[in-house]
Write an enzyme that holds these catalytic residues in place. Structure first.
Site, PDB file in Angstrom:
ATOM      1  CG  HIS A 166      -3.223 -37.031  17.472  1.00  5.48           C
ATOM      2  ND1 HIS A 166      -3.110 -38.500  18.232  1.00  5.48           N
ATOM      3  CD2 HIS A 166      -4.293 -37.037  17.008  1.00  5.48           C
ATOM      4  CE1 HIS A 166      -4.034 -39.053  17.591  1.00  5.48           C
ATOM      5  NE2 HIS A 166      -4.764 -38.145  16.911  1.00  5.48           N
TER       6      HIS A 166
ATOM      7  CD  GLU B 110      -0.639  -5.051  11.786  1.00  5.31           C
ATOM      8  OE1 GLU B 110       0.230  -4.856  11.616  1.00  5.31           O
ATOM      9  OE2 GLU B 110      -1.534  -5.166  10.816  1.00  5.31           O
TER      10      GLU B 110
ATOM     11  CD  GLU C  64      10.057  -6.204   6.946  1.00 11.38           C
ATOM     12  OE1 GLU C  64       9.378  -4.971   6.331  1.00 11.38           O
ATOM     13  OE2 GLU C  64       9.910  -6.389   8.001  1.00 11.38           O
TER      14      GLU C  64
ATOM     15  CE  LYS D 152       6.128  -1.478   9.586  1.00  9.03           C
ATOM     16  NZ  LYS D 152       5.241  -0.752   8.674  1.00  9.03           N
TER      17      LYS D 152
ATOM     18  N   GLY E 223      -4.462  -2.106   5.354  1.00 11.72           N
ATOM     19  CA  GLY E 223      -3.535  -2.987   5.145  1.00 11.72           C
ATOM     20  C   GLY E 223      -4.156  -4.577   5.330  1.00 11.72           C
ATOM     21  NE  ARG E 224      -5.504  -4.311  11.634  1.00 11.47           N
ATOM     22  CZ  ARG E 224      -4.877  -3.311  11.781  1.00 11.47           C
ATOM     23  NH1 ARG E 224      -3.728  -3.114  11.170  1.00 11.47           N
ATOM     24  NH2 ARG E 224      -5.327  -2.486  12.518  1.00 11.47           N
TER      25      ARG E 224
ATOM     26  CE  LYS F  79      -3.490   2.217   2.672  1.00 14.06           C
ATOM     27  NZ  LYS F  79      -4.273   2.211   3.846  1.00 14.06           N
TER      28      LYS F  79
END
Ligand code: F6P
Length: 517
Positions: free
Chosen positions: A382, A351, A213, A506, A265-266, A207
């Site tokens: 399990h 978040e 990254e 960041k 964003g999410r 965005k």
């Protein structure tokens, strides 16, 4: 109009819930069932192909009544309208939160302008572009068909599309999809060994087009690509999804799918961030996912709270979090395809609601965001399920099951679903001393083991049952959780749509970058 600023602990309902909690905290679910024999029907909501049975929780009709009046006192109804109408409810970032508009077919006005035509035009572009890549009309620089796509992005620009494609792999076409998010060079190394630059399309999804990254990965991949096919080939093989056209241009990409400031964003995979979804399962399936989400949006916006699935899930979650003092929630999809759903929900929930400052700028005096975790049943049985059955913690759990299998292995599906039912039953009712003793006797085992063979039960579960895993029902499911998280944020009086908490790390990483390099 922004959201109201009401401290939940000052409401009448909160005080009543506190008193009520003292009266029922030791009542077991088994006892609730005996007192309210119609619980299964009463505490059940059917919505098209999805149903929620919340009868196996540590609450009764009185609890529900109080939780519903709590939602009313917190002015939830108005808040929901503010969300859908594009009010600037992301107050700390001065933004609207309109991902619901991306999957609506109605006109939506933002700042006086109908944003529907812009959304439609991008959807048309997504359709045409993905159709042309899938059927080979758009080719690579050397004339070969595109066989692989690489989504370069992180957080919401990665998790949503990645987990949707993973969950809907039954519907997958011939195009191989790769995701690269982590800055770890191992990740790039593996990827570049797997793909052929001549037949690969790279989608840089960001965005902001500034995320460290993503930009580092995109640059390294572009360098590798230029080394093999030359600079002239970049524009054929690199496209972008971004709200920052200027940065995209600087990077040297021409073809850009826009996203808007009002898409968080999410919550962005419903926008062009979902391009890789459309490329992987076809536009029609992508569109069905939008339709399913839209169906849930309408349910959320129009249904009275007592039958409103996201609202109920949220109220139940608050009941445990703020009155029983639980701190985590488990999500257990009984589908291998949904194995990674909990990871997606972690971003949506943690978040959004991992906040300790309220909407007036003061520190909250109560618990907010839950820890969300999970995995696929029956694998979990399990592994970590021991802790649920006999551990010391209360961990409210969402069981997600499907009535029908996608494959012809019906026996497997039957067994899978009998595990689903058995786990819920075991968690609800457990095994008392007498039953455990008789069992030991019957099996001729050592009766000294008795204390270890007792299951207290009384472990809360929500049972979400869906007809079949399709793009439509997945859309419904994901929108359901998005709205649950929104409601929690409203009721906790926090801002759910910023994420300042990830900024400090960041900043420090930027500052220490030269040391790392
Ligand atoms: O790290 C937090 C975050 O801001 C997420 O909310 C977002 O989805 C992600 O980074 C990626 O941001 P962008 O799409 O701008 O690269």
């Amino acid at each position: 109009m922004p959201l109201h600023k009401i401290d939940p602990t000052t409401t009448v309902a909160w005080s009543k819930l506190k008193e009520h909690f003292e009266t029922i905290k030791d009542t077991t679910i088994d006892e609730f069932f005996r007192k309210e024999p119609l619980r299964s029907e009463l505490f059940n909501v059917e919505l098209n192909s999805l149903s929620l049975d919340y009868s196996k929780n540590r609450l009764d009709s009185k609890t529900l009544e109080l939780l519903l009046s709590f939602a009313k006192e917190m002015k939830l109804e108005e808040s929901i309208e503010k969300l859908f109408k594009g009010n600037l409810i992301n107050e700390t970032e001065n933004r609207a939160v309109l991902h619901t508009a991306l999957r609506s077919s109605e006109d939506v006005y933002f700042e006086g302008k109908n944003i529907r035509p812009d959304i439609e035009s991008v959807l048309t572009d997504i359709k045409q572009y993905s159709d042309n890549i899938i059927n080979g009309n758009i080719k690579g620089y050397t004339g070969k068909n595109i066989t692989d796509i690489v989504n370069i992005g992180i957080g919401g620009s990665d998790l949503g599309p990645q987990i949707v494609i993973d969950s809907l792999r039954f519907y997958k076409n011939h195009i191989k999809t790769h995701f690269i998010s982590n800055i770890d060079g191992d990740y790039i190394y593996d990827l570049l060994n797997e793909i052929n630059p001549e037949t690969t399309l790279f989608i840089v999804v960001s965005k902001t087009f500034k995320t460290q990254e993503t930009m580092a990965n995109a640059k390294s991949i572009r360098k590798w690509f230029i080394g093999l096919l030359g600079k002239e080939a970049v524009n054929t093989h690199f496209i972008a999804v971004s709200a920052n056209k200027e940065e995209v241009n600087k990077f040297g990409i021409e073809k850009t799918f826009p996203i808007w400031d009002w898409v968080g964003g999410r919550f962005s995979m419903w926008s062009a961030v979902g391009l890789s979804i459309s490329l992987s399962i076809g536009f029609d399936n992508f569109n069905k996912m939008l339709e399913g989400a839209n169906y849930m949006d309408k349910h959320f916006r129009q249904t009275p709270f007592k039958n409103n699935i996201p609202v109920l899930l949220s109220l139940i979650s608050i009941w445990y979090n703020n009155f029983f003092d639980t701190d985590s929630e488990l999500v257990l999809p009984y589908s291998q395809y949904l194995e990674r759903l909990p990871i997606y929900l972690q971003q949506i929930s943690m978040e959004s609601n991992g906040k300790s400052i309220d909407r007036t700028g003061h520190k909250v005096s109560y618990q907010t965001g839950n820890i969300v975790w999970g995995g696929a049943g029956t694998n979990a049985q399990h592994a970590f399920m021991q802790l649920l059955h006999q551990g010391t913690k209360i961990i409210p759990t969402d069981f997600i099951g499907f009535k029908n299998s996608l494959h012809q292995f019906n026996d497997h599906h039957r067994e899978l679903m009998s595990n689903y039912n058995a786990q819920i039953k075991a968690l609800t009712y457990g095994k008392n001393k007498q039953e455990a003793y008789l069992d030991l006797k019957l099996k001729k085992e050592n009766t000294n083991l008795l204390p270890h063979k007792i299951f207290e039960g009384n472990k809360p579960t929500n049972n979400i049952m869906i007809d079949k895993l399709t793009p439509y029902t997945l859309g419904m499911l994901l929108a359901m959780y998005e709205h649950k998280v929104f409601v929690q944020g409203v009721l906790w009086n926090i801002f759910s749509f910023d994420q300042f908490g990830v900024e400090l790390g960041k900043e420090l990483a930027y500052r220490s970058e030269p040391d790392i390099v």
